[in-house]
Design a protein around this motif. Structure first.
Motif, short mmCIF file in Angstrom:
data_model
loop_
_atom_site.label_atom_id
_atom_site.label_comp_id
_atom_site.label_asym_id
_atom_site.label_seq_id
_atom_site.Cartn_x
_atom_site.Cartn_y
_atom_site.Cartn_z
N ALA A 1 11.05 -2.69 -7.29
CA ALA A 1 10.03 -1.71 -6.90
C ALA A 1 10.19 -0.42 -7.68
O ALA A 1 9.21 0.17 -8.15
CB ALA A 1 10.11 -1.44 -5.40
N VAL A 2 11.44 0.04 -7.84
CA VAL A 2 11.68 1.26 -8.61
C VAL A 2 11.25 1.05 -10.06
O VAL A 2 10.66 1.95 -10.68
CB VAL A 2 13.17 1.66 -8.53
CG1 VAL A 2 13.46 2.80 -9.49
CG2 VAL A 2 13.52 2.08 -7.11
N ALA A 3 11.50 -0.13 -10.61
CA ALA A 3 11.09 -0.41 -12.00
C ALA A 3 9.57 -0.33 -12.13
O ALA A 3 9.05 0.19 -13.13
CB ALA A 3 11.60 -1.78 -12.42
N ARG A 4 8.84 -0.84 -11.13
CA ARG A 4 7.37 -0.76 -11.19
C ARG A 4 6.90 0.68 -11.13
O ARG A 4 5.96 1.08 -11.83
CB ARG A 4 6.75 -1.58 -10.05
CG ARG A 4 6.83 -3.08 -10.25
CD ARG A 4 5.95 -3.81 -9.25
NE ARG A 4 6.44 -3.68 -7.89
CZ ARG A 4 7.30 -4.50 -7.31
NH1 ARG A 4 7.80 -5.52 -7.99
NH2 ARG A 4 7.68 -4.31 -6.05
N ALA B 1 0.83 -1.20 0.00
CA ALA B 1 0.00 0.00 0.00
C ALA B 1 0.86 1.25 0.00
O ALA B 1 0.58 2.22 -0.71
CB ALA B 1 -0.92 0.00 1.21
N ARG B 2 1.95 1.25 0.79
CA ARG B 2 2.81 2.44 0.84
C ARG B 2 3.59 2.62 -0.44
O ARG B 2 3.80 3.73 -0.91
CB ARG B 2 3.75 2.33 2.05
CG ARG B 2 2.98 2.52 3.34
CD ARG B 2 3.80 2.13 4.54
NE ARG B 2 2.91 1.58 5.56
CZ ARG B 2 3.31 1.09 6.71
NH1 ARG B 2 4.58 1.10 7.02
NH2 ARG B 2 2.45 0.61 7.57
N GLU B 3 4.05 1.50 -1.00
CA GLU B 3 4.77 1.58 -2.26
C GLU B 3 3.89 2.18 -3.36
O GLU B 3 4.33 3.05 -4.12
CB GLU B 3 5.23 0.18 -2.67
CG GLU B 3 6.10 0.16 -3.92
CD GLU B 3 6.55 -1.26 -4.24
OE1 GLU B 3 6.30 -1.69 -5.37
OE2 GLU B 3 7.13 -1.90 -3.36
N VAL B 4 2.64 1.75 -3.42
CA VAL B 4 1.70 2.29 -4.41
C VAL B 4 1.44 3.76 -4.15
O VAL B 4 1.37 4.58 -5.08
CB VAL B 4 0.39 1.48 -4.38
CG1 VAL B 4 -0.69 2.18 -5.19
CG2 VAL B 4 0.62 0.08 -4.93
#
Length: 864
Positions: free
Chosen positions: A295-298, A261-264
């Motif tokens: 994660a950075v790639a996403r 959730a935080r990453e999004v």
């Protein structure tokens, strides 16, 4: 006398003042009770005219209204007036109490108004800092900070208050002040590590303003970003964004180390900012552990969905060569959602990734290649290799690409996709890719809707999986097919016209030479593109997909400028240029759905783009590109092409359709419903040629009125409710089709648009028109299947034009559904639509809620 005059002036002025005061009192009272948006807007306009002098104090009372919309309108007025006045009247206490309002917009307006009160507002705002609601304390702190640094000492003093709520309110408020000092920072530092969640949230928010202590504050924010409590992490994200590049680097460094959730949420914040964040993320991609790089790639993929910066494509290309398979997989999937210009830069790298050692990466790369490869030949070798593999994901991806090549049927592809979509042992990425496959394979919509409904409704499913299920549904709706594919079956049932249409099409088929040569068919000009487009439309209208259709489409595609998308036989076509391009675009757009071959989609899309480029700014079309003039004939053809393009899932600029709507409103006579050619309510166009002006007078045709009715309906106007459509239909029925060469009534162009329009109107009016049209056309078709080049435009277009448009006129009820019915969801869509609507309000993730809102808009737009 002078004294009497002065007395009268003062008396009148006093009366006017009392009248204004009475009006202000009455309008403010009604504003508090307004029930509709229209009523509310009218009262706001009246109060604006009265002005703050008489109405300010009265409007303050409307802050007690029960309706939140009424309170918001009152707060908006107070904010406007407070900015106009040096010293707003009255006490700010009531405005400060209004900060308890649950509506964020109301609180924001009141913060603006309170900022103008100066010292008078400090005491009530300090009281609001002790409120138990966090959003109230935040709004009070923001309003206090607007009073300037003089208030800072009073806020700092509250840090020693005995009540915890007061201390938290003070810490929260300090986040709105710039650089509150080292002593305050030390207090906030202790608060960040407190056990109480509310105190941690307030202390982290207070770090927003500690720019003088940035070096020490950023590690604290990095720690807070990984806090188990989502509110603390959200406050840390907001605070980090207030610390410039250092804060952005802190956010980037936290990717992959927190919850999904935080990453999004971080991704969404980055997307809003700009190119500088893309460059920062590119630098962060090469650092850290694989989980961080993936994660950075996403995030870069989500960023590239909206921005075409080449730096993003370059970073993802480098990521496709990463040592870790999870990073390569994230990069392969992220390239898929880049804007086309950026994605093309990574084409060679994605092609190499189809040979990757990891099956998941190979499958994701093949799906990406299927979407972005400009030539089908580039898919042959990767598809052949993947189809021989044992991995179910690879075989399913190969089947999807094989559908585009035409080597795999939709049924075979669905059989291979189903296990990947439904088996529990496949990971989230594999299931998300399977839903994407179902969205693009013909016939996969039913399975997709069932799977997506389960996924979206499961609150425990991963956030990205729910969002990707929503995106797959939106893609399926945009690319849906089958709307025009049952034409052949409908024609077969229409026994009254089927033989005549079949004979006309056979006559056209026998006279084609790749396309159709206009002069060879009796036309006065080399209108090969226009006549070929009309003939191709006639075949498509009957649901035909055989050789004449393919050759006609190939001819039109061969005349397209590969750079501009223009379909034109010559470089300078004069007055027929945009007309022919519009007919050709319409044929290509219908072919996208009828033919079921994806190769026509980019060709049609390029033609649609040229239609949009040719439009006059802020209005419609005529014969020249952006020529500054408009007419109903060309505008109708362009509008019809764009509406069909939108229906079959192509991208259409809504501004073009809005311009067409403005034109048809402007050109219509409001009293009788007659639509003019290039001035309101004017007659149809006729050339000075004696055959037209003398033998076919404009008063014998309502072709522009019929065209206007069709435009209105295709642009969303309901024929059952529109007064202008009713009046226009009455005019058209006053000149029903009648084959009489002696009175100038033959106008097959009018009959064609009249049939399309009356079919959309429906009811007895269509029945009356259809009976007259069948009598006129069926009774005068030649034995060989053609129609003679009679009528207003027959001598210009020749026998090929007359035969093609005659067939199209008979096919009017076969070609299109009733456009008003397109506004209603098909039965199969009701379940997923309800699920999406629930997700827009109830899903715990803001990212999923936003995705669901976009999907709902997409469904409404594409079905309109």
């Amino acid at each position: 006398m002078r004294t009497l005059a002065c007395f009268l002036v003062l008396a009148c002025g006093g009366a006017a003042t009392r009248a204004d005061d009475d009006d202000a009192k009455a309008n403010a009272r009604w504003l508090a009770k307004a029930e509709s948006a229209k009523e509310r807007a009218g009262l706001v306009a009246k109060l604006r005219r009265i002005g703050p002098g008489q109405a300010y104090r009265r409007v303050v009372t409307a802050l007690n209204a029960k309706n939140p919309a009424n309170r918001r309108a009152a707060a908006m007025l107070l904010a406007e007036w407070a900015q106009e006045l040096d010293k707003p009247p009255g006490s700010p206490t009531r405005l400060a109490l209004g900060l308890k309002d649950r509506d964020a917009a109301t609180r924001a307006y009141l913060v603006t108004a309170l900022s103008r009160y100066g010292k008078k507002a400090v005491a009530p705002l300090l009281r609001m800092l002790k409120n138990r609601r966090r959003d109230t304390r935040e709004a009070a702190g923001q309003a206090l900070a607007a009073q300037g640094p003089a208030v800072l000492s009073k806020v700092v003093a509250m840090l020693d208050d005995e009540k915890p709520r007061a201390r938290r309110g003070a810490m929260h408020a300090l986040g709105w002040f710039d650089d509150p000092g080292d002593a305050v920072f030390a207090r906030l530092q202790r608060g960040v590590r407190a056990r109480d969640v509310e105190e941690r949230v307030a202390a982290v928010h207070g770090l927003r303003g500690c720019k003088g202590q940035r070096a020490a504050a950023l590690p604290l924010l990095a720690h807070a970003l990984r806090d188990r409590n989502a509110d603390v992490a959200r406050a840390a994200m907001s605070a980090a964004l207030n610390h410039g590049v250092g804060g952005l680097k802190t956010l980037a460094g936290s990717l992959g180390h927190g919850t999904e959730a935080r990453e999004v949420a971080i991704e969404q914040e980055f997307v809003k900012i700009g190119e500088s964040v893309a460059e920062l993320l590119v630098a962060a991609r090469a650092e850290g552990e694989p989980v961080h790089r993936a994660a950075v790639a996403r995030v870069l993929g989500g960023y590239g969905r909206r921005h075409g910066y080449s730096v993003i494509a370059d970073a993802l290309r480098a990521g496709l060569r990463d040592k870790d398979a999870s990073v390569r997989l994230a990069c392969a999937r992220s390239v898929r959602i880049l804007v086309p210009d950026a994605a093309r830069l990574a084409l060679d790298d994605i092609t190499r990734a189809t040979r990757d050692s990891d099956p998941g990466v190979r499958a994701a790369a093949l799906l990406t290649l299927e979407r972005m490869a400009p030539k089908r030949s580039q898919l042959v070798e990767p598809v052949g290799r993947a189809a021989k593999q044992h991995d179910p994901r690879l075989r399913a991806a190969a089947a999807v690409a094989g559908c585009r090549l035409g080597t795999v049927s939709a049924e075979q592809a669905l059989a291979l996709i189903q296990p990947v979509a439904t088996k529990s042992h496949f990971d989230r990425t594999a299931r998300a890719d399977a839903m994407l496959m179902l969205a693009v394979v013909p016939g996969g919509t039913a399975m997709l809707l069932s799977l997506a409904e389960q996924t979206i409704g499961d609150a425990e499913a991963p956030i990205r999986l729910r969002a990707e299920a929503i995106a797959a549904v939106a893609l399926a709706i945009e690319r849906r097919g089958g709307g025009f594919r049952d034409r052949a079956a409908r024609l077969k049932k229409a026994t009254a016209i089927a033989p005549a249409v079949t004979r006309a099409l056979q006559w056209l088929a026998d006279r084609r030479t790749a396309g159709w040569r206009a002069k060879a068919l009796g036309a006065r000009h080399d209108w090969d593109v226009g006549v070929t487009a009309l003939a191709t439309l006639a075949f498509l209208g009957a649901g035909r997909t055989d050789t004449p259709v393919r050759e006609g489409l190939e001819f039109l595609a061969s005349k397209q400028n590969k750079t501009t998308g223009e379909i034109n036989q010559f470089t300078n076509r004069g007055w027929a240029h945009t007309t022919e391009h519009a007919w050709a675009t319409l044929a290509l757009c219908e072919a996208v759905d009828v033919m079921g071959d994806p190769k026509w989609r980019p060709i049609a899309q390029a033609a649609v783009r040229y239609c949009e480029e040719a439009r006059n700014p802020h209005m419609a079309w005529r014969y020249k590109v952006k020529g500054g003039e408009n007419d109903t004939h060309v505008t109708t053809l362009m509008t019809q092409a764009l509406c069909v393009a939108k229906y079959v899932g192509l991208e259409v600029d809504r501004k073009a359709l809005e311009g067409a709507r403005r034109w048809v409103d402007k050109i219509s006579d409001p009293n009788f419903g007659q639509v003019g050619y290039n001035f309101p309510g004017g007659e149809v166009f006729r050339t000075p040629d004696h055959d037209q002006a003398g033998n076919f007078p404009s008063r014998r045709s309502q072709s522009m009125t019929a065209a206007g009715i069709l435009m209105r309906i295709m642009l969303g106007e309901d024929s059952r409710e529109s007064e202008m459509i009713r009046k226009g239909a009455k005019l058209c029925l006053g000149l029903k089709p009648r084959w009489n060469p002696h009175d100038g009534s033959i106008d097959m162009y009018f009959w064609h648009f009249g049939s399309l329009a009356m079919w959309q109107v429906g009811g007895d009016r269509y029945e009356t028109w259809r009976n007259a049209c069948h009598k006129a056309l069926l009774g005068h078709q030649k034995a060989d299947g053609s129609w003679p080049p009679a009528g207003a435009w027959g001598m210009f277009g020749g026998q090929g034009y007359s035969t093609a448009i005659g067939a199209l006129t008979l096919l009017a009820p076969i070609r299109y559904p009733r456009w008003r019915d397109i506004n209603h969801l098909p039965e199969s869509m009701h379940g997923i639509f309800a699920t999406l609507k629930r997700a827009t309000n109830n899903d715990p993730s803001p990212f999923v809620r936003a995705s669901a809102q976009r999907a709902v808009k997409c469904i409404k737009r594409s079905l309109r």
